[in-house]
Design an enzyme around this catalytic site. Structure first.
Site, mmCIF file in Angstrom:
data_model
loop_
_atom_site.group_PDB
_atom_site.id
_atom_site.type_symbol
_atom_site.label_atom_id
_atom_site.label_comp_id
_atom_site.label_asym_id
_atom_site.label_seq_id
_atom_site.Cartn_x
_atom_site.Cartn_y
_atom_site.Cartn_z
ATOM 1 N N LYS A 52 -4.700 3.029 -11.282
ATOM 2 C CA LYS A 52 -4.562 1.620 -11.725
ATOM 3 C C LYS A 52 -3.459 1.603 -12.599
ATOM 4 O O LYS A 52 -2.680 0.751 -12.576
ATOM 5 C CB LYS A 52 -5.690 0.851 -12.145
ATOM 6 C CG LYS A 52 -6.706 0.616 -11.092
ATOM 7 C CD LYS A 52 -8.107 -0.212 -11.760
ATOM 8 C CE LYS A 52 -9.272 -0.387 -10.755
ATOM 9 N NZ LYS A 52 -8.844 -1.326 -9.715
ATOM 10 N N SER B 141 -14.203 -4.246 -10.664
ATOM 11 C CA SER B 141 -15.322 -4.912 -10.813
ATOM 12 C C SER B 141 -16.262 -4.170 -11.845
ATOM 13 O O SER B 141 -17.447 -4.718 -12.041
ATOM 14 C CB SER B 141 -16.126 -4.728 -9.400
ATOM 15 O OG SER B 141 -16.503 -3.432 -8.933
ATOM 16 N N HIS C 261 -12.036 -11.012 -10.636
ATOM 17 C CA HIS C 261 -12.694 -10.232 -9.731
ATOM 18 C C HIS C 261 -13.319 -10.862 -8.594
ATOM 19 O O HIS C 261 -14.118 -11.968 -8.902
ATOM 20 C CB HIS C 261 -14.133 -9.836 -10.771
ATOM 21 C CG HIS C 261 -15.300 -9.408 -9.840
ATOM 22 N ND1 HIS C 261 -16.609 -9.313 -10.182
ATOM 23 C CD2 HIS C 261 -15.172 -8.341 -8.694
ATOM 24 C CE1 HIS C 261 -17.289 -8.609 -9.209
ATOM 25 N NE2 HIS C 261 -16.402 -8.053 -8.572
ATOM 26 N N VAL D 79 -6.671 -1.767 -6.066
ATOM 27 C CA VAL D 79 -6.696 -0.267 -5.663
ATOM 28 C C VAL D 79 -7.715 0.428 -6.024
ATOM 29 O O VAL D 79 -8.972 -0.264 -6.523
ATOM 30 C CB VAL D 79 -5.514 0.546 -6.351
ATOM 31 C CG1 VAL D 79 -4.098 -0.191 -5.814
ATOM 32 C CG2 VAL D 79 -5.418 0.475 -7.742
ATOM 33 N N ASP E 121 0.855 -1.218 -0.070
ATOM 34 C CA ASP E 121 -0.101 0.133 -0.018
ATOM 35 C C ASP E 121 0.977 1.059 -0.230
ATOM 36 O O ASP E 121 1.993 1.242 0.421
ATOM 37 C CB ASP E 121 -0.900 0.136 1.075
ATOM 38 C CG ASP E 121 -2.336 0.914 0.826
ATOM 39 O OD1 ASP E 121 -3.169 0.046 0.765
ATOM 40 O OD2 ASP E 121 -1.928 1.942 0.877
ATOM 41 N N GLU F 273 -11.023 2.604 -7.822
ATOM 42 C CA GLU F 273 -11.502 2.065 -9.185
ATOM 43 C C GLU F 273 -11.479 3.334 -9.970
ATOM 44 O O GLU F 273 -12.268 4.155 -10.313
ATOM 45 C CB GLU F 273 -13.231 1.747 -9.110
ATOM 46 C CG GLU F 273 -13.561 0.381 -8.514
ATOM 47 C CD GLU F 273 -13.153 -0.790 -9.567
ATOM 48 O OE1 GLU F 273 -14.144 -1.223 -10.425
ATOM 49 O OE2 GLU F 273 -12.120 -1.197 -9.601
#
Length: 733
Positions: free
Chosen positions: A421, A443, A464, A414, A357, A416
């Site tokens: 990303k 997702s 997913h 991470v 992270d 959306e």
């Protein structure tokens, strides 16, 4: 080698050892039943044999019946499958009743040979029914072992005497958790529940079983129901106490199943009717009810989806033919709830994990999430301190991307956001081996668009997960336009390692699961805007067998997430966006701070501890309930077709390549009416022609979103079923 072997020791104890060649778990087949029947005859006829021990040559006892056997019996029967299934079931009863009577004189009940079942590990289904027919059940003190009768969970009930025997052993009420809920119990709880008689150290199992056989008396081997004057524990149906038990059980079954699961009702009927007659007649009653369930399309669909198809997918039915891709070290980018959950299930499966992270505090919090899950397991006695230390020792929580060196799989989890990303993709690819596979847990964002940030788009794939990761069993694998076979195999092998069920779909907006879930939620919200009573909406869904109504579901997933998805979808679709009426409700709820369970305020009201109290009273003032309410069936058709038609369109568009994945994914992913076997199985039960007629009526009343897809009309016109047309792979499996 045979499934059972027979030996007699110097003390005259015959041991029947169940050890199916080439399988990790014993399952019962027709051939094995015939074999064990002959061995029972042999032992009973041999004067040198004083008793019998039935055990397993594997670490576990048995996993149940090979359900493919039931399908083959039905297929071979021609025009009279019910008779063939009934005869097959009764033949099993005859074998186990012979074992139970063990050669004793039918009048004096003397002269029988004692039979003990030595259970080394997990024992389920027909394995437990075999054990129940024995005179003594002795189980190894094995913390990982479970015993029970879980048939109800796949649309069946114990049909080889388990229902009749166990209900007569402990009474209908005490039997309910095992029979009606399918609970699998550890050895100590199983002893307390009456499923087994003894728990002994594993090293002493066979010796203790033989000791009991050699010391048992005639009285020890006569079952209670074969003794004169026997009365059912808790009372028979017309006994005052028994009457109340069965009234309560009936209410409990209806409450839990909403009347849509035929196996539960059939099981209770078999217990009730069987309790009124002698034992052998009760077995015949059980066999008749069991046959009726095998002939019921709902149960057949559940068996196909939840057992046969699920097992086939887990074994790699759609895996590309490439070399083994077992994951050795996985890097998780993002230590939020999803990333932390993925890290836990990976480490728990024995995989080395790097959890990254942007802040060390966040990475440590993600690892702490895994620790909290393990702590809960320790409180329940499922996890040892050593196991906890071992799992946590596999998780390296860090901010340093250099720690990703040697990772053969990356799972990005991470925010959306395309930019975020893309950034973490580039940073990870600068460190990881060129052979590594990069997966995103998005997702909603298109995989092919995200893959543009990768130097190796062929090795880029979607994996997913569903929340909470440690509990949800489905994983949706999404192929981008350039994703290669090795990446697909890697994802499938990884999902197998973490013991979840995969489906593989092609890239499209919302993939498969969310493509079907969102219309379900939207249809419920749309009806609120129309003035449909919210309680009618929610109860209509529950009466269809959905675990959550659409309003409760959006509360659980969060209303603000729905707002974000709606805004992104509208931006992508422009004037073609169809859900403005839904947004009017959703956005208003968000503006009031009613974001769902997480804010203790949504379509439902919540108490201070987050407990759901009921539908929010303010709904009726914000969106007044209309004077005239639609019929229950209309509400149900809208909720069902909102999902089912998207499933058909996903198949039509090539997002789904295998209807087995469509059915299994729907049940495991969002709880789609498990009794139906999934959307395609439901359409086959309903009939495509009937489905088209319902769609035509809904389209006329509510708009083009209910227009029957061309594929559905074609199936209807040709008089086909979806499994008849697309299920060749399922048949082959």
């Amino acid at each position: 080698m045979a499934d059972f072997t027979y030996s007699v020791d110097a003390d005259g104890v015959a041991t029947l050892t169940w050890d199916v060649p080439g399988r990790s778990m014993n399952v019962m087949t027709r051939e094995a039943f015939a074999l064990v029947n002959g061995m029972i005859d042999r032992a009973l006829a041999d004067d040198k044999v004083k008793g019998i021990v039935i055990t397993s040559g594997k670490k576990d006892f048995a996993g149940g019946m090979d359900l493919n056997v039931l399908a083959s019996v039905r297929e071979e029967a021609g025009d009279n499958p019910a008779q063939a299934l009934f005869d097959f079931t009764m033949s099993a009863h005859h074998v186990l009743r012979k074992l139970e009577r063990a050669g004793m004189d039918p009048k004096t009940l003397k002269g029988g040979k004692p039979v003990a079942c030595a259970i080394p590990g997990t024992c389920a289904g027909i394995g437990t029914e075999v054990a129940l027919a024995c005179h003594r059940r002795i189980m190894a003190d094995n913390a990982k072992a479970k015993i029970g009768l879980p048939e109800i969970l796949v649309g069946l009930f114990p049909g080889a005497g388990g229902t009749t025997r166990f209900s007569r052993m402990v009474g209908a009420m005490a039997a309910a958790p095992v029979l009606l809920e399918g609970r699998m119990l550890d050895p100590k709880k199983a002893k307390a529940a009456g499923l087994i008689d003894e728990v002994v150290p594993a090293a002493d199992l066979l010796a203790r079983a033989k000791e009991w056989v050699l010391s048992a008396t005639d009285a020890d081997i006569v079952k209670p129901w074969d003794q004169k004057g026997w009365k059912m524990p808790g009372g028979a149906p017309y006994h005052p106490a028994g009457f109340m038990t069965f009234v309560g059980a009936n209410a409990m079954v209806l409450g839990k199943t909403q009347g849509v699961y035929p196996a539960a009702k059939a099981l209770l009927s078999a217990v009730y009717e069987g309790a009124l007659v002698p034992f052998d007649t009760a077995l015949t009653i059980e066999a008749r009810w069991f046959t009726s369930i095998l002939m019921n399309p709902s149960s057949s669909a559940m068996i196909r989806s939840l057992f046969l198809n699920k097992e086939a997918l887990e074994k790699g039915a759609n895996r590309p033919a490439v070399a083994d891709q077992t994951v050795k070290k996985v890097g998780i980018l993002g230590a939020g709830m999803m990333g932390a959950g993925i890290a836990y299930v990976s480490a728990n499966a024995g995989i080395e994990v790097v959890l990254i992270d942007a802040r060390q505090e966040a990475a440590d919090k993600g690892k702490a999430h895994a620790e909290s899950i393990l702590d809960k397991g320790m409180k329940r006695g499922k996890v040892t301190a050593e196991k906890k230390a071992e799992v946590l020792g596999r998780i390296n929580a860090t901010t340093d991307y250099a720690a990703l060196k040697g990772c053969d799989l990356i799972v990005e989890a991470v925010f959306e956001d395309m930019g975020v990303k893309a950034d973490v993709t580039a940073r990870a690819e600068a460190v990881i081996p060129e052979s590594a596979i990069f997966a995103t847990n998005t997702s909603t964002l298109p995989i092919s668009d995200l893959a543009k940030a990768s130097k190796r788009p062929g090795q880029f794939i979607g994996i997913h997960f569903f929340s909470p990761v440690d509990k949800m069993m489905l994983v949706e694998i999404i192929k981008g336009k350039e994703t290669d076979d090795v990446a697909v195999a890697k994802a499938l092998d990884y999902v197998r390692q973490i013991r979840k069920t995969p489906i593989v779909v092609n890239d499209a907006r919302f993939f498969y699961a969310n493509r079907c879930i969102i219309p379900y939620i939207n249809e419920g919200i749309r009806m609120v805007a129309e003035g449909v009573e919210p309680a009618l909406i929610e109860n209509a869904a529950k009466l269809l067998g959905f675990p959550l109504g659409p309003l409760q579901l959006v509360d659980e997933t969060s209303i603000d997430l729905g707002v974000k998805i709606a805004k992104a979808t509208k931006a992508a679709m422009g004037d073609a966006y169809p859900d403005g009426a839904v947004d009017a409700v959703l956005f208003a709820m968000a503006d009031q701070g009613r974001l769902g369970r997480k804010s203790a305020a949504g379509f439902y009201a919540y108490d201070d501890k987050g407990g759901r109290l009921g539908l929010w009273d303010g709904l009726s003032s914000a969106w007044p309930v209309a004077g005239a309410q639609p019929d229950l069936s209309e509400v149900q058709h809208r909720l069902m077709m909102a999902q089912v038609l998207e499933a058909v369109r996903a198949l039509e568009d090539g997002v789904l390549e295998d209807i087995r994945e469509g059915d299994v994914g729907a049940i495991l992913g969002w709880g789609f009416a498990p009794w139906s076997g999934g959307p395609f199985s439901w359409l086959d039960i309903l009939g495509a022609e009937k489905a088209v007629a319902i769609c035509d009526g809904l389209e006329k009343a509510h708009g083009a979103r209910f227009a029957a897809p061309t594929l559905l009309r074609d199936v209807a016109t040709k008089g086909q079923t979806f499994y008849g047309r697309f299920g060749a792979a399922a048949t082959a499996a």
